[in-house]
Design an enzyme around this catalytic site. Structure first.
Site, mmCIF file in Angstrom:
data_model
loop_
_atom_site.group_PDB
_atom_site.id
_atom_site.type_symbol
_atom_site.label_atom_id
_atom_site.label_comp_id
_atom_site.label_asym_id
_atom_site.label_seq_id
_atom_site.Cartn_x
_atom_site.Cartn_y
_atom_site.Cartn_z
ATOM 1 N N ASP A 110 9.276 9.808 12.648
ATOM 2 C CA ASP A 110 9.590 10.151 14.025
ATOM 3 C C ASP A 110 8.537 9.493 14.921
ATOM 4 O O ASP A 110 7.475 9.078 14.441
ATOM 5 C CB ASP A 110 9.563 11.680 14.172
ATOM 6 C CG ASP A 110 9.637 12.120 15.615
ATOM 7 O OD1 ASP A 110 10.545 11.670 16.332
ATOM 8 O OD2 ASP A 110 8.765 12.907 16.030
ATOM 9 N N TYR A 111 8.825 9.392 16.211
ATOM 10 C CA TYR A 111 7.853 8.731 17.095
ATOM 11 C C TYR A 111 7.040 9.735 17.922
ATOM 12 O O TYR A 111 5.892 10.006 17.611
ATOM 13 C CB TYR A 111 8.566 7.731 18.018
ATOM 14 C CG TYR A 111 7.576 6.909 18.826
ATOM 15 C CD1 TYR A 111 6.896 5.844 18.232
ATOM 16 C CD2 TYR A 111 7.283 7.228 20.144
ATOM 17 C CE1 TYR A 111 5.952 5.120 18.950
ATOM 18 C CE2 TYR A 111 6.339 6.509 20.868
ATOM 19 C CZ TYR A 111 5.687 5.459 20.267
ATOM 20 O OH TYR A 111 4.744 4.749 20.977
ATOM 21 N N ASP A 112 7.656 10.310 18.962
ATOM 22 C CA ASP A 112 6.914 11.213 19.851
ATOM 23 C C ASP A 112 6.480 12.479 19.124
ATOM 24 O O ASP A 112 7.289 13.168 18.509
ATOM 25 C CB ASP A 112 7.780 11.585 21.052
ATOM 26 C CG ASP A 112 8.031 10.401 21.967
ATOM 27 O OD1 ASP A 112 7.122 10.048 22.729
ATOM 28 O OD2 ASP A 112 9.133 9.815 21.899
ATOM 29 N N ASP A 155 8.102 16.136 13.741
ATOM 30 C CA ASP A 155 7.349 17.263 14.304
ATOM 31 C C ASP A 155 8.201 18.350 14.941
ATOM 32 O O ASP A 155 7.702 19.407 15.300
ATOM 33 C CB ASP A 155 6.361 16.747 15.367
ATOM 34 C CG ASP A 155 7.074 16.325 16.640
ATOM 35 O OD1 ASP A 155 6.875 16.973 17.682
ATOM 36 O OD2 ASP A 155 7.846 15.358 16.595
#
Length: 234
Positions: free
Chosen positions: A34-36, A215
């Site tokens: 995942d990124y953010d 997250d």
């Protein structure tokens, strides 16, 4: 006690060492990130969360590992990732699973979606933004997001309840879902999610090692769809 409460195992030193051993022994690896909130911290303005040189170097190093497929899977829009990661050797999945881009290939649309529903919901979110200092609406190609990271915490708590209540009635007759993320409420099509998108990477390829890291709630769809032998880290 905490492990039993959250029904998850905390990542101990021994588990970390075992994971490294599994990675080294594997003949074909898939890593989903995942990124953010996972690769970068949250910013008041989402556009400011662009990758820095340290992150580029880390991702390039991972993707250069032999027999390793690296994929970034995010709710970010296609245009943003296209600008942030041009000509990279890793796979990009955006818009919660609408768009897929493999290295040296063109973008592929995994689902044909409609976005006419935005016309009725966008004014509602904009009205909440106008009446709630520190909030704003982000319009993507196939989703809308109401960000409240800079809002007063007490006011934001009240407003999020109101937003969720209003949106729940508005989407009743549409194939839409509401995602409550980290200081953001997002409305998107129910027919796409990170889980369905991640399965596209498993077609015609046998991986003996899969690692997925995320997250928030949207990443749980990805964790659920992966094989039992995959390691999923929140």
């Amino acid at each position: 006690k905490n492990q039993k409460t959250v029904q998850a195992t905390f990542f101990s030193k021994n588990e970390k060492e075992n994971e490294i051993k599994k990675f080294k022994k594997a003949k074909n690896r898939l890593i989903l990130l995942d990124y953010d909130g996972t690769l970068t911290s949250f910013k008041d303005n989402p556009k400011e969360a662009s990758p820095d040189n340290e992150l580029y170097e880390l991702l390039d190093k991972i993707s250069s590992q032999k027999n390793t497929t690296l994929s970034l899977i995010s709710g970010r829009d296609k245009e943003t990732f296209h600008n942030w990661f041009p000509n990279k050797k890793y796979t990009l999945i955006t818009d919660h699973g609408v768009w897929l881009k493999k290295p040296e290939q063109e973008w592929e649309e995994l689902a044909i979606l409609k976005n006419e529903w935005m016309e009725s919901i966008l004014p509602v979110l904009e009205n909440f933004a106008d009446n709630t200092p520190g909030t704003f609406v982000e319009k993507k190609e196939y989703s809308l997001a109401w960000h409240y990271r800079k809002a007063d915490p007490e006011l934001a708590e009240t407003r999020t309840l109101e937003v969720n209540t209003v949106l729940s009635s508005l989407i009743a007759n549409h194939d839409l879902s509401i995602l409550n993320g980290n200081k953001v409420i997002e409305i998107k099509n129910s027919s796409v999610n990170k889980g369905k998108a991640s399965t596209h990477l498993l077609i015609n390829t046998d991986y003996d090692y899969i690692l997925a890291i995320g997250d928030d709630y949207t990443d749980e769809f990805m964790f659920e769809e992966l094989p039992d032998y995959a390691t999923t880290i929140k």
